[in-house]
Design a protein around this motif. Structure first.
Motif, PDB file in Angstrom:
ATOM      1  N   ALA A  24       9.088   6.780 -13.338  1.00  0.00           N
ATOM      2  CA  ALA A  24       8.568   5.682 -14.129  1.00  0.00           C
ATOM      3  C   ALA A  24       8.832   4.348 -13.449  1.00  0.00           C
ATOM      4  O   ALA A  24       9.845   4.163 -12.791  1.00  0.00           O
ATOM      5  CB  ALA A  24       9.232   5.690 -15.502  1.00  0.00           C
ATOM      6  N   ARG A  25       7.896   3.439 -13.599  1.00  0.00           N
ATOM      7  CA  ARG A  25       8.061   2.082 -13.116  1.00  0.00           C
ATOM      8  C   ARG A  25       8.189   1.177 -14.322  1.00  0.00           C
ATOM      9  O   ARG A  25       7.465   1.299 -15.290  1.00  0.00           O
ATOM     10  CB  ARG A  25       6.865   1.674 -12.247  1.00  0.00           C
ATOM     11  N   ASP A  26       9.125   0.240 -14.251  1.00  0.00           N
ATOM     12  CA  ASP A  26       9.411  -0.677 -15.340  1.00  0.00           C
ATOM     13  C   ASP A  26       8.719  -2.000 -15.052  1.00  0.00           C
ATOM     14  O   ASP A  26       9.053  -2.671 -14.078  1.00  0.00           O
ATOM     15  CB  ASP A  26      10.937  -0.851 -15.417  1.00  0.00           C
ATOM     16  N   SER A  27       7.722  -2.364 -15.865  1.00  0.00           N
ATOM     17  CA  SER A  27       7.034  -3.638 -15.665  1.00  0.00           C
ATOM     18  C   SER A  27       7.925  -4.773 -16.140  1.00  0.00           C
ATOM     19  O   SER A  27       8.541  -4.696 -17.195  1.00  0.00           O
ATOM     20  CB  SER A  27       5.724  -3.666 -16.448  1.00  0.00           C
ATOM     21  N   LEU A  28       7.990  -5.814 -15.333  1.00  0.00           N
ATOM     22  CA  LEU A  28       8.814  -6.974 -15.671  1.00  0.00           C
ATOM     23  C   LEU A  28       8.403  -8.146 -14.814  1.00  0.00           C
ATOM     24  O   LEU A  28       7.560  -8.022 -13.944  1.00  0.00           O
ATOM     25  CB  LEU A  28      10.303  -6.660 -15.472  1.00  0.00           C
ATOM     26  N   MET A  29       9.009  -9.298 -15.052  1.00  0.00           N
ATOM     27  CA  MET A  29       8.803 -10.478 -14.230  1.00  0.00           C
ATOM     28  C   MET A  29      10.196 -10.990 -13.903  1.00  0.00           C
ATOM     29  O   MET A  29      10.903 -11.470 -14.763  1.00  0.00           O
ATOM     30  CB  MET A  29       8.011 -11.542 -14.977  1.00  0.00           C
ATOM     31  N   ARG A  47       7.118  -7.592  -9.940  1.00  0.00           N
ATOM     32  CA  ARG A  47       6.217  -7.270 -11.044  1.00  0.00           C
ATOM     33  C   ARG A  47       6.525  -5.921 -11.676  1.00  0.00           C
ATOM     34  O   ARG A  47       6.296  -5.720 -12.856  1.00  0.00           O
ATOM     35  CB  ARG A  47       4.767  -7.293 -10.563  1.00  0.00           C
ATOM     36  N   ASN A  48       7.001  -4.953 -10.872  1.00  0.00           N
ATOM     37  CA  ASN A  48       7.477  -3.699 -11.451  1.00  0.00           C
ATOM     38  C   ASN A  48       8.567  -3.143 -10.572  1.00  0.00           C
ATOM     39  O   ASN A  48       8.655  -3.455  -9.392  1.00  0.00           O
ATOM     40  CB  ASN A  48       6.357  -2.693 -11.760  1.00  0.00           C
ATOM     41  N   LEU A  49       9.424  -2.332 -11.187  1.00  0.00           N
ATOM     42  CA  LEU A  49      10.626  -1.856 -10.522  1.00  0.00           C
ATOM     43  C   LEU A  49      10.894  -0.424 -10.941  1.00  0.00           C
ATOM     44  O   LEU A  49      10.755  -0.082 -12.108  1.00  0.00           O
ATOM     45  CB  LEU A  49      11.799  -2.759 -10.934  1.00  0.00           C
ATOM     46  N   SER A  50      11.244   0.413  -9.965  1.00  0.00           N
ATOM     47  CA  SER A  50      11.624   1.795 -10.252  1.00  0.00           C
ATOM     48  C   SER A  50      12.846   2.126  -9.426  1.00  0.00           C
ATOM     49  O   SER A  50      13.306   1.312  -8.620  1.00  0.00           O
ATOM     50  CB  SER A  50      10.476   2.763  -9.918  1.00  0.00           C
ATOM     51  N   ALA A  51      13.375   3.313  -9.587  1.00  0.00           N
ATOM     52  CA  ALA A  51      14.554   3.730  -8.830  1.00  0.00           C
ATOM     53  C   ALA A  51      14.270   3.761  -7.328  1.00  0.00           C
ATOM     54  O   ALA A  51      15.166   3.539  -6.522  1.00  0.00           O
ATOM     55  CB  ALA A  51      15.030   5.102  -9.304  1.00  0.00           C
ATOM     56  N   GLY A  52      13.020   4.016  -6.944  1.00  0.00           N
ATOM     57  CA  GLY A  52      12.683   4.170  -5.538  1.00  0.00           C
ATOM     58  C   GLY A  52      12.015   2.996  -4.871  1.00  0.00           C
ATOM     59  O   GLY A  52      11.830   2.988  -3.657  1.00  0.00           O
ATOM     60  N   GLY A  53      11.635   1.967  -5.650  1.00  0.00           N
ATOM     61  CA  GLY A  53      10.953   0.840  -5.029  1.00  0.00           C
ATOM     62  C   GLY A  53      10.487  -0.196  -6.027  1.00  0.00           C
ATOM     63  O   GLY A  53      10.832  -0.143  -7.205  1.00  0.00           O
ATOM     64  N   ALA A  86      -1.203  -5.420  -0.241  1.00  0.00           N
ATOM     65  CA  ALA A  86      -2.481  -5.750  -0.877  1.00  0.00           C
ATOM     66  C   ALA A  86      -2.512  -7.267  -1.016  1.00  0.00           C
ATOM     67  O   ALA A  86      -1.504  -7.935  -0.799  1.00  0.00           O
ATOM     68  CB  ALA A  86      -2.611  -5.072  -2.236  1.00  0.00           C
ATOM     69  N   GLU A  87      -3.631  -7.807  -1.366  1.00  0.00           N
ATOM     70  CA  GLU A  87      -3.797  -9.252  -1.432  1.00  0.00           C
ATOM     71  C   GLU A  87      -2.742  -9.902  -2.334  1.00  0.00           C
ATOM     72  O   GLU A  87      -2.788  -9.764  -3.544  1.00  0.00           O
ATOM     73  CB  GLU A  87      -5.195  -9.580  -1.941  1.00  0.00           C
ATOM     74  N   GLY A  88      -1.788 -10.577  -1.701  1.00  0.00           N
ATOM     75  CA  GLY A  88      -0.769 -11.303  -2.452  1.00  0.00           C
ATOM     76  C   GLY A  88       0.351 -10.454  -3.011  1.00  0.00           C
ATOM     77  O   GLY A  88       1.201 -10.960  -3.745  1.00  0.00           O
ATOM     78  N   ARG A  89       0.384  -9.160  -2.685  1.00  0.00           N
ATOM     79  CA  ARG A  89       1.427  -8.267  -3.213  1.00  0.00           C
ATOM     80  C   ARG A  89       1.884  -7.310  -2.129  1.00  0.00           C
ATOM     81  O   ARG A  89       1.127  -6.994  -1.212  1.00  0.00           O
ATOM     82  CB  ARG A  89       0.892  -7.438  -4.385  1.00  0.00           C
ATOM     83  N   ILE A  90       3.122  -6.833  -2.272  1.00  0.00           N
ATOM     84  CA  ILE A  90       3.624  -5.788  -1.388  1.00  0.00           C
ATOM     85  C   ILE A  90       4.336  -4.732  -2.219  1.00  0.00           C
ATOM     86  O   ILE A  90       4.862  -5.018  -3.295  1.00  0.00           O
ATOM     87  CB  ILE A  90       4.601  -6.328  -0.309  1.00  0.00           C
ATOM     88  N   GLY A  91       4.318  -3.519  -1.722  1.00  0.00           N
ATOM     89  CA  GLY A  91       5.111  -2.443  -2.291  1.00  0.00           C
ATOM     90  C   GLY A  91       6.287  -2.199  -1.368  1.00  0.00           C
ATOM     91  O   GLY A  91       6.132  -2.200  -0.145  1.00  0.00           O
ATOM     92  N   VAL A  92       7.462  -2.030  -1.935  1.00  0.00           N
ATOM     93  CA  VAL A  92       8.670  -1.802  -1.153  1.00  0.00           C
ATOM     94  C   VAL A  92       9.245  -0.453  -1.538  1.00  0.00           C
ATOM     95  O   VAL A  92       9.419  -0.156  -2.725  1.00  0.00           O
ATOM     96  CB  VAL A  92       9.717  -2.912  -1.406  1.00  0.00           C
TER      97      VAL A  92
END
Length: 124
Positions: A24-29, A47-53, A86-92
């Protein structure tokens, strides 16, 4: 100014492990400090956070696989790599699993917290 954009990898049918996310990913700011070697530290919005990224707003050009560190409130510095851009965003993708709920814990009410950082409580 033009920016190269890469769509996040599809979660199914991809041979790339960064596209095979689970959990699950937790949406937040939430604000965090991002550190990439050879660049100045910058503040990003998670913008969202999970255990893996995580997914963060980051408008600078960066390539998939770039190593980085990010300091998340309640968690501290975590190493990882850019999984997608992606435009203006990254996944880590993190190097180690974290507890995403630790980022949601309240701050500023502990016994060692300076008085100026604590909320003002009025008595009736």
């Amino acid at each position: 100014m033009d920016q190269l954009s890469f769509d996040p990898p599809a979660a199914s049918g991809s041979d790339d492990p960064s596209g095979q996310r689970s959990g699950a990913r937790d949406s937040l700011m939430l604000s965090a400090t991002l550190r990439i070697a050879g660049r100045s530290d910058v503040t990003v919005r998670i913008r969202n956070l999970s255990a893996g990224g995580l997914m963060a707003e980051y408008a600078e050009l960066v390539h998939r696989g770039t190593a980085l560190e990010i300091e998340v409130r309640g968690i501290g510095w975590v190493g990882g790599a850019v999984a997608w851009v992606a435009e203006g965003r990254i996944g880590v993708a993190f190097d180690r699993a974290i507890d995403p709920m630790a980022a949601r814990k309240p701050v500023g009410r502990g016994a060692s917290t300076p008085v100026y950082a604590k909320p003002v409580l009025l008595r009736r």
